[in-house]
Design an enzyme around this catalytic site. Structure first.
Site, PDB file in Angstrom:
ATOM      1  CE1 TYR B  68       0.303   1.123   4.530  1.00  0.00           C
ATOM      2  CE2 TYR B  68       0.081  -1.252   4.588  1.00  0.00           C
ATOM      3  CZ  TYR B  68       0.415  -0.077   5.203  1.00  0.00           C
ATOM      4  OH  TYR B  68       0.868  -0.091   6.508  1.00  0.00           O
ATOM      5  N   GLY B  72       6.183   1.647   4.543  1.00  0.00           N
ATOM      6  CA  GLY B  72       7.625   1.930   4.523  1.00  0.00           C
ATOM      7  C   GLY B  72       8.380   0.950   3.645  1.00  0.00           C
ATOM      8  CG  ASP B  74      11.517   0.184   6.930  1.00  0.00           C
ATOM      9  OD1 ASP B  74      10.417   0.484   6.392  1.00  0.00           O
ATOM     10  OD2 ASP B  74      11.826   0.571   8.073  1.00  0.00           O
ATOM     11  CG  ASP B  89      11.989  -4.159  11.116  1.00  0.00           C
ATOM     12  OD1 ASP B  89      12.707  -3.922  12.111  1.00  0.00           O
ATOM     13  OD2 ASP B  89      12.258  -3.751   9.972  1.00  0.00           O
ATOM     14  CB  SER B  92      11.065   3.896  16.436  1.00  0.00           C
ATOM     15  OG  SER B  92      10.753   3.857  15.061  1.00  0.00           O
TER      16      SER B  92
END
Lengths: 205, 205
Positions: B68, B72, B74, B89, B92
Protein backbone atom coordinates in the site's frame (compact mmCIF):
# COMPACT_ATOMS: atom_id res chain seq x y z
CA UNK A 1 -27.08 5.65 51.08
CA UNK A 2 -24.88 7.14 48.40
CA UNK A 3 -21.99 5.38 46.68
CA UNK A 4 -19.16 7.30 45.06
CA UNK A 5 -16.28 6.21 42.84
CA UNK A 6 -13.75 9.05 42.72
CA UNK A 7 -11.28 9.19 39.88
CA UNK A 8 -8.83 11.79 38.64
CA UNK A 9 -11.48 13.83 36.85
CA UNK A 10 -14.85 13.13 38.47
CA UNK A 11 -16.94 12.01 41.43
CA UNK A 12 -19.15 9.21 40.05
CA UNK A 13 -22.21 8.86 42.30
CA UNK A 14 -24.83 6.14 42.54
CA UNK A 15 -27.91 6.68 44.69
CA UNK A 16 -29.09 3.08 44.39
CA UNK A 17 -30.83 3.52 41.07
CA UNK A 18 -29.35 6.33 39.03
CA UNK A 19 -25.74 7.32 38.61
CA UNK A 20 -24.35 10.75 37.79
CA UNK A 21 -21.01 12.52 37.69
CA UNK A 22 -19.66 15.72 39.24
CA UNK A 23 -16.40 17.26 38.12
CA UNK A 24 -13.48 17.15 40.56
CA UNK A 25 -12.86 20.81 39.69
CA UNK A 26 -16.33 22.10 40.71
CA UNK A 27 -17.75 19.74 43.31
CA UNK A 28 -17.21 20.43 47.02
CA UNK A 29 -17.73 17.21 49.05
CA UNK A 30 -18.50 19.27 52.20
CA UNK A 31 -21.83 20.25 50.66
CA UNK A 32 -23.16 16.69 51.11
CA UNK A 33 -24.66 15.84 54.50
CA UNK A 34 -25.78 12.25 53.91
CA UNK A 35 -23.63 9.18 54.36
CA UNK A 36 -21.41 8.42 51.35
CA UNK A 37 -19.43 5.21 50.89
CA UNK A 38 -16.57 5.88 48.53
CA UNK A 39 -13.43 4.63 46.87
CA UNK A 40 -10.87 7.12 45.62
CA UNK A 41 -7.76 6.90 43.43
CA UNK A 42 -7.19 10.67 43.62
CA UNK A 43 -4.71 11.44 46.44
CA UNK A 44 -5.72 15.12 46.78
CA UNK A 45 -9.42 14.34 47.11
CA UNK A 46 -8.60 11.55 49.55
CA UNK A 47 -6.90 14.04 51.87
CA UNK A 48 -9.86 16.39 51.53
CA UNK A 49 -12.33 13.65 52.54
CA UNK A 50 -10.47 12.30 55.57
CA UNK A 51 -11.87 14.83 58.11
CA UNK A 52 -15.46 14.46 56.80
CA UNK A 53 -17.17 11.86 58.99
CA UNK A 54 -20.09 11.21 56.61
CA UNK A 55 -17.67 10.18 53.82
CA UNK A 56 -16.63 6.58 54.56
CA UNK A 57 -13.65 5.10 52.77
CA UNK A 58 -14.48 1.55 51.68
CA UNK A 59 -10.82 0.72 51.06
CA UNK A 60 -10.56 0.12 54.84
CA UNK A 61 -12.88 -2.87 54.64
CA UNK A 62 -11.11 -4.87 51.93
CA UNK A 63 -9.28 -8.12 52.54
CA UNK A 64 -6.04 -7.41 50.68
CA UNK A 65 -4.64 -10.94 50.98
CA UNK A 66 -4.97 -11.76 47.28
CA UNK A 67 -4.15 -8.33 45.84
CA UNK A 68 -0.84 -6.53 45.56
CA UNK A 69 0.15 -3.31 47.36
CA UNK A 70 0.31 -0.90 44.40
CA UNK A 71 -2.91 -2.19 42.80
CA UNK A 72 -5.51 0.57 42.36
CA UNK A 73 -8.58 0.41 44.62
CA UNK A 74 -10.83 0.69 41.56
CA UNK A 75 -9.34 -2.49 40.09
CA UNK A 76 -9.71 -4.26 43.43
CA UNK A 77 -13.36 -3.25 43.80
CA UNK A 78 -14.11 -4.34 40.23
CA UNK A 79 -12.59 -7.74 41.04
CA UNK A 80 -14.73 -7.95 44.18
CA UNK A 81 -17.84 -7.59 42.01
CA UNK A 82 -17.24 -10.74 39.98
CA UNK A 83 -17.06 -14.43 40.95
CA UNK A 84 -15.53 -15.81 37.76
CA UNK A 85 -14.40 -13.81 34.78
CA UNK A 86 -12.15 -11.25 33.15
CA UNK A 87 -12.78 -7.61 33.95
CA UNK A 88 -11.66 -4.97 31.49
CA UNK A 89 -11.76 -1.43 32.81
CA UNK A 90 -11.13 0.92 29.89
CA UNK A 91 -9.98 4.32 31.07
CA UNK A 92 -6.69 6.22 30.78
CA UNK A 93 -5.22 2.72 31.04
CA UNK A 94 -7.02 -0.50 30.12
CA UNK A 95 -6.71 -2.86 33.06
CA UNK A 96 -7.42 -6.54 32.49
CA UNK A 97 -7.97 -8.60 35.63
CA UNK A 98 -8.88 -12.23 36.17
CA UNK A 99 -11.01 -13.56 39.02
CA UNK A 100 -11.46 -17.30 39.59
CA UNK A 101 -13.85 -18.59 42.27
CA UNK A 102 -13.97 -15.12 43.78
CA UNK A 103 -10.18 -14.86 44.04
CA UNK A 104 -8.04 -12.39 42.04
CA UNK A 105 -5.54 -14.42 40.06
CA UNK A 106 -3.60 -11.57 38.44
CA UNK A 107 -4.00 -8.88 35.88
CA UNK A 108 -2.23 -6.54 33.52
CA UNK A 109 -2.24 -2.99 32.21
CA UNK A 110 -2.60 -2.05 28.55
CA UNK A 111 -2.54 1.58 27.38
CA UNK A 112 -5.91 3.34 27.10
CA UNK A 113 -7.31 4.62 23.81
CA UNK A 114 -5.98 8.17 24.15
CA UNK A 115 -2.59 7.11 25.50
CA UNK A 116 -2.12 4.67 22.61
CA UNK A 117 -3.16 7.27 20.05
CA UNK A 118 -0.50 9.65 21.41
CA UNK A 119 2.02 6.82 21.52
CA UNK A 120 1.70 6.23 17.76
CA UNK A 121 1.85 9.98 17.09
CA UNK A 122 5.07 10.20 19.11
CA UNK A 123 6.67 7.42 17.06
CA UNK A 124 6.07 9.21 13.76
CA UNK A 125 3.89 11.93 12.28
CA UNK A 126 3.11 9.35 9.57
CA UNK A 127 1.09 7.49 12.23
CA UNK A 128 -1.11 10.45 13.21
CA UNK A 129 -4.44 8.78 12.52
CA UNK A 130 -7.45 8.34 14.78
CA UNK A 131 -8.41 4.73 15.44
CA UNK A 132 -11.08 3.17 13.26
CA UNK A 133 -13.24 1.27 15.76
CA UNK A 134 -15.34 -0.16 12.91
CA UNK A 135 -12.35 -2.09 11.53
CA UNK A 136 -12.85 -5.78 10.79
CA UNK A 137 -10.07 -7.42 12.81
CA UNK A 138 -10.35 -10.66 10.84
CA UNK A 139 -8.68 -9.02 7.85
CA UNK A 140 -4.99 -8.08 7.88
CA UNK A 141 -4.64 -4.32 7.30
CA UNK A 142 -3.34 -2.74 4.14
CA UNK A 143 -3.27 0.94 5.06
CA UNK A 144 -1.68 2.99 7.85
CA UNK A 145 -4.84 3.87 9.78
CA UNK A 146 -5.97 0.26 9.85
CA UNK A 147 -2.42 -0.89 10.64
CA UNK A 148 -2.33 1.12 13.89
CA UNK A 149 -5.96 0.36 14.76
CA UNK A 150 -5.33 -3.37 14.34
CA UNK A 151 -2.03 -3.00 16.24
CA UNK A 152 -3.86 -1.46 19.16
CA UNK A 153 -6.99 -3.63 19.25
CA UNK A 154 -6.21 -7.08 17.86
CA UNK A 155 -3.35 -8.06 20.23
CA UNK A 156 -5.57 -7.11 23.21
CA UNK A 157 -8.50 -9.05 21.76
CA UNK A 158 -6.29 -12.11 21.11
CA UNK A 159 -4.90 -12.14 24.65
CA UNK A 160 -8.29 -11.67 26.29
CA UNK A 161 -9.96 -14.35 24.15
CA UNK A 162 -7.19 -16.85 24.98
CA UNK A 163 -8.49 -17.12 28.56
CA UNK A 164 -11.93 -18.30 27.38
CA UNK A 165 -13.73 -16.76 30.34
CA UNK A 166 -16.79 -14.55 30.84
CA UNK A 167 -15.91 -10.96 30.10
CA UNK A 168 -17.05 -7.84 31.97
CA UNK A 169 -16.40 -4.48 30.38
CA UNK A 170 -16.52 -1.20 32.30
CA UNK A 171 -14.93 2.27 32.39
CA UNK A 172 -15.36 5.47 30.41
CA UNK A 173 -14.12 3.95 27.14
CA UNK A 174 -16.04 0.67 27.48
CA UNK A 175 -18.33 1.51 24.59
CA UNK A 176 -15.41 2.40 22.31
CA UNK A 177 -13.81 -1.01 22.60
CA UNK A 178 -17.06 -2.99 22.99
CA UNK A 179 -17.12 -3.91 19.32
CA UNK A 180 -14.03 -6.10 19.63
CA UNK A 181 -15.65 -8.00 22.53
CA UNK A 182 -19.18 -8.74 21.27
CA UNK A 183 -19.86 -11.30 24.02
CA UNK A 184 -18.85 -9.01 26.91
CA UNK A 185 -21.25 -7.86 29.62
CA UNK A 186 -20.96 -4.08 29.39
CA UNK A 187 -21.65 -2.56 32.76
CA UNK A 188 -20.61 0.92 33.78
CA UNK A 189 -21.96 0.27 37.27
CA UNK A 190 -19.68 -2.71 37.92
CA UNK A 191 -17.71 -0.86 40.59
CA UNK A 192 -20.93 -0.02 42.44
CA UNK A 193 -21.84 -3.73 42.69
CA UNK A 194 -18.41 -4.37 44.17
CA UNK A 195 -18.87 -1.51 46.64
CA UNK A 196 -22.28 -2.84 47.73
CA UNK A 197 -20.74 -6.27 48.30
CA UNK A 198 -18.06 -4.76 50.58
CA UNK A 199 -20.72 -2.80 52.51
CA UNK A 200 -22.84 -5.92 53.06
CA UNK A 201 -19.87 -8.10 54.00
CA UNK A 202 -18.66 -5.53 56.56
CA UNK A 203 -22.22 -4.93 57.87
CA UNK A 204 -21.85 -1.22 57.30
CA UNK A 205 -25.56 -0.62 56.85
CA UNK B 1 28.78 -4.30 -4.41
CA UNK B 2 27.65 -2.59 -1.28
CA UNK B 3 24.13 -2.72 0.19
CA UNK B 4 22.80 -0.03 2.49
CA UNK B 5 19.65 0.20 4.59
CA UNK B 6 19.23 3.82 5.67
CA UNK B 7 17.07 4.61 8.67
CA UNK B 8 16.48 7.70 10.76
CA UNK B 9 19.67 7.28 12.78
CA UNK B 10 22.13 5.22 10.73
CA UNK B 11 23.42 3.92 7.41
CA UNK B 12 23.49 0.12 7.80
CA UNK B 13 25.95 -1.30 5.26
CA UNK B 14 26.53 -4.85 4.10
CA UNK B 15 29.52 -5.68 1.90
CA UNK B 16 28.37 -9.20 1.15
CA UNK B 17 29.76 -10.75 4.31
CA UNK B 18 30.02 -8.25 7.12
CA UNK B 19 27.63 -5.52 8.09
CA UNK B 20 28.42 -2.27 9.90
CA UNK B 21 26.71 0.99 10.76
CA UNK B 22 27.57 4.65 10.25
CA UNK B 23 25.73 7.43 12.01
CA UNK B 24 23.51 9.66 9.89
CA UNK B 25 25.05 12.63 11.73
CA UNK B 26 28.68 11.89 10.79
CA UNK B 27 28.70 9.94 7.56
CA UNK B 28 28.98 11.75 4.22
CA UNK B 29 27.69 9.51 1.39
CA UNK B 30 29.77 11.47 -1.17
CA UNK B 31 32.93 9.91 0.27
CA UNK B 32 31.98 6.52 -1.20
CA UNK B 33 33.00 5.88 -4.81
CA UNK B 34 31.77 2.31 -5.28
CA UNK B 35 28.29 1.30 -6.34
CA UNK B 36 25.80 1.20 -3.44
CA UNK B 37 22.30 -0.26 -3.68
CA UNK B 38 20.18 1.30 -0.98
CA UNK B 39 16.77 1.69 0.56
CA UNK B 40 16.02 4.76 2.63
CA UNK B 41 13.19 5.81 4.97
CA UNK B 42 14.91 9.09 5.83
CA UNK B 43 13.58 11.87 3.52
CA UNK B 44 16.55 14.23 4.10
CA UNK B 45 19.13 11.58 3.23
CA UNK B 46 17.05 10.53 0.23
CA UNK B 47 17.31 14.07 -1.21
CA UNK B 48 21.03 14.06 -0.51
CA UNK B 49 21.53 10.81 -2.41
CA UNK B 50 19.53 11.63 -5.52
CA UNK B 51 22.31 13.44 -7.41
CA UNK B 52 24.90 10.75 -6.57
CA UNK B 53 24.99 8.33 -9.51
CA UNK B 54 26.78 5.51 -7.66
CA UNK B 55 23.98 5.37 -5.03
CA UNK B 56 21.12 3.37 -6.59
CA UNK B 57 17.69 3.48 -4.99
CA UNK B 58 16.23 -0.05 -4.95
CA UNK B 59 12.73 1.27 -4.25
CA UNK B 60 12.49 1.95 -8.02
CA UNK B 61 12.62 -1.75 -8.82
CA UNK B 62 9.82 -2.99 -6.59
CA UNK B 63 6.50 -4.29 -7.89
CA UNK B 64 4.13 -2.36 -5.60
CA UNK B 65 0.98 -4.18 -6.70
CA UNK B 66 0.46 -5.97 -3.40
CA UNK B 67 1.66 -3.24 -1.05
CA UNK B 68 0.00 0.00 0.00
CA UNK B 69 1.23 3.53 -0.81
CA UNK B 70 2.22 4.70 2.69
CA UNK B 71 3.95 1.43 3.60
CA UNK B 72 7.62 1.93 4.52
CA UNK B 73 10.20 0.64 2.04
CA UNK B 74 11.95 -1.26 4.86
CA UNK B 75 8.77 -3.25 5.57
CA UNK B 76 8.33 -3.94 1.85
CA UNK B 77 11.91 -5.17 1.43
CA UNK B 78 11.58 -7.39 4.52
CA UNK B 79 8.45 -8.92 2.96
CA UNK B 80 10.32 -9.50 -0.29
CA UNK B 81 12.89 -11.57 1.62
CA UNK B 82 10.39 -14.21 2.80
CA UNK B 83 8.20 -16.70 0.91
CA UNK B 84 5.87 -17.72 3.74
CA UNK B 85 5.85 -16.31 7.23
CA UNK B 86 5.37 -13.47 9.67
CA UNK B 87 8.05 -10.82 9.80
CA UNK B 88 8.48 -8.79 12.96
CA UNK B 89 10.72 -5.77 12.62
CA UNK B 90 11.32 -4.36 16.10
CA UNK B 91 12.46 -0.77 15.97
CA UNK B 92 10.88 2.52 17.05
CA UNK B 93 7.67 0.74 16.00
CA UNK B 94 7.20 -3.02 15.87
CA UNK B 95 5.84 -3.88 12.45
CA UNK B 96 4.22 -7.28 11.96
CA UNK B 97 3.74 -8.35 8.34
CA UNK B 98 2.42 -11.53 6.79
CA UNK B 99 3.61 -13.03 3.53
CA UNK B 100 1.88 -16.03 1.94
CA UNK B 101 3.28 -17.70 -1.17
CA UNK B 102 5.51 -14.70 -1.73
CA UNK B 103 2.62 -12.23 -1.56
CA UNK B 104 2.15 -9.61 1.19
CA UNK B 105 -1.22 -10.25 2.78
CA UNK B 106 -1.29 -7.36 5.25
CA UNK B 107 0.39 -6.17 8.40
CA UNK B 108 0.11 -4.00 11.43
CA UNK B 109 2.06 -1.61 13.62
CA UNK B 110 2.59 -2.06 17.35
CA UNK B 111 4.54 0.46 19.44
CA UNK B 112 8.26 -0.24 19.89
CA UNK B 113 9.85 -0.93 23.27
CA UNK B 114 10.86 2.67 23.99
CA UNK B 115 7.61 4.18 22.71
CA UNK B 116 5.57 1.81 24.88
CA UNK B 117 7.70 2.53 27.95
CA UNK B 118 7.04 6.26 27.49
CA UNK B 119 3.37 5.57 26.85
CA UNK B 120 2.95 3.94 30.28
CA UNK B 121 4.96 6.73 31.93
CA UNK B 122 2.66 9.32 30.33
CA UNK B 123 -0.44 7.57 31.71
CA UNK B 124 0.79 7.72 35.30
CA UNK B 125 4.02 8.16 37.25
CA UNK B 126 2.90 5.00 39.09
CA UNK B 127 3.69 3.09 35.88
CA UNK B 128 7.29 4.36 35.53
CA UNK B 129 8.95 0.95 35.47
CA UNK B 130 11.32 -0.52 32.93
CA UNK B 131 10.06 -3.69 31.24
CA UNK B 132 11.15 -7.03 32.68
CA UNK B 133 12.01 -9.09 29.59
CA UNK B 134 12.62 -12.17 31.76
CA UNK B 135 8.97 -12.27 32.83
CA UNK B 136 7.16 -15.61 32.53
CA UNK B 137 4.15 -14.72 30.38
CA UNK B 138 2.32 -17.91 31.40
CA UNK B 139 1.66 -16.45 34.86
CA UNK B 140 -0.78 -13.59 35.39
CA UNK B 141 1.07 -10.63 36.99
CA UNK B 142 0.65 -9.50 40.56
CA UNK B 143 2.80 -6.37 40.67
CA UNK B 144 2.94 -3.14 38.65
CA UNK B 145 6.20 -3.79 36.77
CA UNK B 146 5.02 -7.20 35.64
CA UNK B 147 1.54 -5.81 34.87
CA UNK B 148 2.91 -3.35 32.30
CA UNK B 149 5.49 -5.82 30.94
CA UNK B 150 2.80 -8.44 30.41
CA UNK B 151 0.48 -5.74 28.98
CA UNK B 152 3.13 -4.84 26.42
CA UNK B 153 4.41 -8.31 25.48
CA UNK B 154 1.65 -10.87 25.98
CA UNK B 155 -1.02 -9.34 23.67
CA UNK B 156 1.59 -9.11 20.89
CA UNK B 157 2.70 -12.68 21.51
CA UNK B 158 -0.91 -13.93 21.50
CA UNK B 159 -1.75 -12.21 18.23
CA UNK B 160 1.42 -13.38 16.48
CA UNK B 161 1.03 -16.98 17.68
CA UNK B 162 -2.59 -17.07 16.48
CA UNK B 163 -1.38 -17.09 12.85
CA UNK B 164 0.64 -20.30 13.37
CA UNK B 165 3.22 -19.37 10.77
CA UNK B 166 7.02 -19.31 10.62
CA UNK B 167 8.33 -16.23 12.35
CA UNK B 168 11.22 -14.00 11.27
CA UNK B 169 12.51 -11.45 13.74
CA UNK B 170 14.67 -8.49 12.77
CA UNK B 171 15.39 -4.87 13.73
CA UNK B 172 17.43 -3.17 16.45
CA UNK B 173 15.26 -4.50 19.29
CA UNK B 174 14.95 -8.05 17.92
CA UNK B 175 17.06 -9.51 20.72
CA UNK B 176 15.00 -7.74 23.40
CA UNK B 177 11.75 -9.36 22.35
CA UNK B 178 13.27 -12.65 21.17
CA UNK B 179 12.47 -14.39 24.45
CA UNK B 180 8.73 -14.20 23.84
CA UNK B 181 9.18 -15.81 20.41
CA UNK B 182 11.51 -18.76 21.13
CA UNK B 183 10.83 -20.40 17.73
CA UNK B 184 11.58 -17.29 15.67
CA UNK B 185 14.40 -17.07 13.17
CA UNK B 186 16.34 -14.04 14.39
CA UNK B 187 18.08 -12.37 11.51
CA UNK B 188 19.35 -8.82 11.55
CA UNK B 189 20.36 -9.17 7.89
CA UNK B 190 16.83 -9.97 6.67
CA UNK B 191 16.55 -6.69 4.78
CA UNK B 192 19.79 -7.41 2.95
CA UNK B 193 18.41 -10.72 1.65
CA UNK B 194 15.38 -8.84 0.36
CA UNK B 195 17.62 -6.26 -1.30
CA UNK B 196 19.71 -8.97 -2.99
CA UNK B 197 16.53 -10.58 -4.32
CA UNK B 198 15.43 -7.28 -5.87
CA UNK B 199 18.87 -6.77 -7.43
CA UNK B 200 18.84 -10.27 -8.97
CA UNK B 201 15.26 -9.98 -10.20
CA UNK B 202 15.96 -6.62 -11.86
CA UNK B 203 19.31 -7.87 -13.29
CA UNK B 204 21.12 -4.94 -11.71
CA UNK B 205 24.43 -6.76 -11.45
Amino acid sequence: MLLCDIGNTSFHFCDGQDSYKKSVKDFDPKTLQEEVFYICVNPQIKTLLEPLSNWRDLSRFIDYTNYYPSMGIDRIIACESVENGIIIDAGSAITVDIVKEGVFSGGYIYPGTEAMQKCYQNISSALEYSFNYELDLDIMPKNSQDAITYGFLKPLQSEVRSHQMNLYLTGGDAKKIAKIFPDAHIDEALLFYGMKKIIQRANLC
